[in-house]
Design a protein around this motif. Structure first.
Motif, PDB file in Angstrom:
ATOM      1  N   SER A  59     -28.704 -11.212 -37.846  1.00  0.00           N
ATOM      2  CA  SER A  59     -27.687 -12.255 -38.009  1.00  0.00           C
ATOM      3  C   SER A  59     -26.379 -11.660 -38.510  1.00  0.00           C
ATOM      4  CB  SER A  59     -28.167 -13.336 -38.976  1.00  0.00           C
ATOM      5  OG  SER A  59     -29.241 -14.037 -38.439  1.00  0.00           O
ATOM      6  N   GLU A  91     -29.083 -25.141 -32.797  1.00  0.00           N
ATOM      7  CA  GLU A  91     -28.788 -25.132 -34.228  1.00  0.00           C
ATOM      8  C   GLU A  91     -28.896 -26.540 -34.791  1.00  0.00           C
ATOM      9  OE1 GLU A  91     -25.091 -22.957 -35.100  1.00  0.00           O
ATOM     10  OE2 GLU A  91     -25.243 -22.205 -33.049  1.00  0.00           O
ATOM     11  N   ALA A  95     -24.722 -28.154 -38.144  1.00  0.00           N
ATOM     12  CA  ALA A  95     -24.125 -26.811 -38.086  1.00  0.00           C
ATOM     13  C   ALA A  95     -22.745 -26.877 -37.442  1.00  0.00           C
ATOM     14  CB  ALA A  95     -25.025 -25.862 -37.299  1.00  0.00           C
ATOM     15  N   ALA A  98     -22.942 -26.769 -33.684  1.00  0.00           N
ATOM     16  CA  ALA A  98     -24.092 -27.533 -33.173  1.00  0.00           C
ATOM     17  C   ALA A  98     -23.860 -28.043 -31.754  1.00  0.00           C
ATOM     18  CB  ALA A  98     -24.404 -28.693 -34.105  1.00  0.00           C
ATOM     19  N   SER A 101     -24.076 -25.211 -29.296  1.00  0.00           N
ATOM     20  CA  SER A 101     -25.448 -24.708 -29.283  1.00  0.00           C
ATOM     21  C   SER A 101     -26.346 -25.618 -28.457  1.00  0.00           C
ATOM     22  CB  SER A 101     -25.976 -24.590 -30.719  1.00  0.00           C
ATOM     23  OG  SER A 101     -27.337 -24.232 -30.724  1.00  0.00           O
ATOM     24  N   TYR A 123     -34.443 -29.492 -31.428  1.00  0.00           N
ATOM     25  CA  TYR A 123     -34.399 -28.777 -32.701  1.00  0.00           C
ATOM     26  C   TYR A 123     -35.815 -28.469 -33.167  1.00  0.00           C
ATOM     27  CZ  TYR A 123     -29.974 -31.194 -32.272  1.00  0.00           C
ATOM     28  OH  TYR A 123     -28.797 -31.679 -31.782  1.00  0.00           O
ATOM     29  N   LEU A 154     -31.012 -18.807 -36.566  1.00  0.00           N
ATOM     30  CA  LEU A 154     -30.176 -20.001 -36.403  1.00  0.00           C
ATOM     31  C   LEU A 154     -29.547 -20.419 -37.726  1.00  0.00           C
ATOM     32  CD1 LEU A 154     -32.266 -22.247 -33.976  1.00  0.00           C
ATOM     33  CD2 LEU A 154     -30.279 -20.833 -33.446  1.00  0.00           C
ATOM     34  N   GLN A 155     -30.251 -20.237 -38.815  1.00  0.00           N
ATOM     35  CA  GLN A 155     -29.728 -20.636 -40.122  1.00  0.00           C
ATOM     36  C   GLN A 155     -28.632 -19.711 -40.616  1.00  0.00           C
ATOM     37  OE1 GLN A 155     -33.692 -22.709 -41.957  1.00  0.00           O
ATOM     38  NE2 GLN A 155     -32.600 -21.344 -43.239  1.00  0.00           N
ATOM     39  N   THR A 160     -22.395 -19.497 -31.858  1.00  0.00           N
ATOM     40  CA  THR A 160     -23.204 -20.417 -31.067  1.00  0.00           C
ATOM     41  C   THR A 160     -24.492 -19.697 -30.693  1.00  0.00           C
ATOM     42  OG1 THR A 160     -21.271 -21.548 -30.197  1.00  0.00           O
ATOM     43  CG2 THR A 160     -23.306 -21.714 -28.901  1.00  0.00           C
TER      44      THR A 160
END
Length: 182
Positions: A59, A91, A95, A98, A101, A123, A154-155, A160
């Motif tokens: 990440s 995501e 987010a 979002a 994504s 999700y 993702l966190q 994206t």
């Protein structure tokens, strides 16, 4: 050029989910094919994460990169070998990216939907139940951000991103359908 970061789950000695096939082997091969396909189109530039690094390290690499979008390729596993299907996880609805994504997740799903395949877009949350951590999939129409975790990538990623659970490596029909040259 649009910069796509491909993140293949697991690698080196970490095989990920082990089933009829190993997750690391499948995701590595799919990532290689996707990279080749994207590089054949001049609109794209491809970068890859280091599969030997943790999700947080990957990440960080992605956040510092020039990536416009991230596709993280995984396999799923289920104790019930009849469970099949691809899942494209966006995501959290809250987010920053979002919307983009979810749009990317839906585009990936649309590319794979046909009469024979089960493809989910939405999700995924990890929730605890009876001292177990379970995955819970929530349809894209439910925009509630639940107080659970999701994939680390993702966190922690600021780009994206979509996690694609390409297939269940515990399902012979999924392995036959997805783990071949075609």
């Amino acid at each position: 050029k649009t910069v796509i970061c491909i993140d293949a789950a697991y690698g080196d000695s970490n095989k990920g989910y082990e089933g009829i096939v190993d997750e690391a082997e499948v995701t590595g091969k799919v990532a290689d094919e996707l990279e080749s396909l994207l590089k054949s189109n001049r609109k794209f530039k491809v970068i890859r994460t280091d599969r030997s690094q943790s999700a947080k390290e990957r990440s960080s690499f992605i956040n510092e990169s020039s990536a416009d979008a991230v596709i993280s390729i995984h396999c799923a596993q289920d104790a019930d070998s009849s469970v099949t299907g691809m899942k494209n996880i966006a995501e959290f609805p809250s987010a920053t990216s979002a919307g983009s994504s979810l749009k990317l997740a839906q585009c990936i799903s649309d590319a794979f939907i046909n009469e024979e395949d089960s493809v989910f877009t939405g999700y995924m949350y990890y929730r605890s139940e009876d001292d177990m951590v379970l995955k819970e999939y929530v349809d894209a129409s439910d925009t509630t951000t639940y107080p659970y975790d999701t994939y680390d990538l993702l966190q922690n990623c600021t780009k994206t991103a979509v996690v694609t659970e390409l297939c269940h490596n515990t399902s012979q029909s999924d392995v036959d359908n997805w783990c071949n040259e075609k």
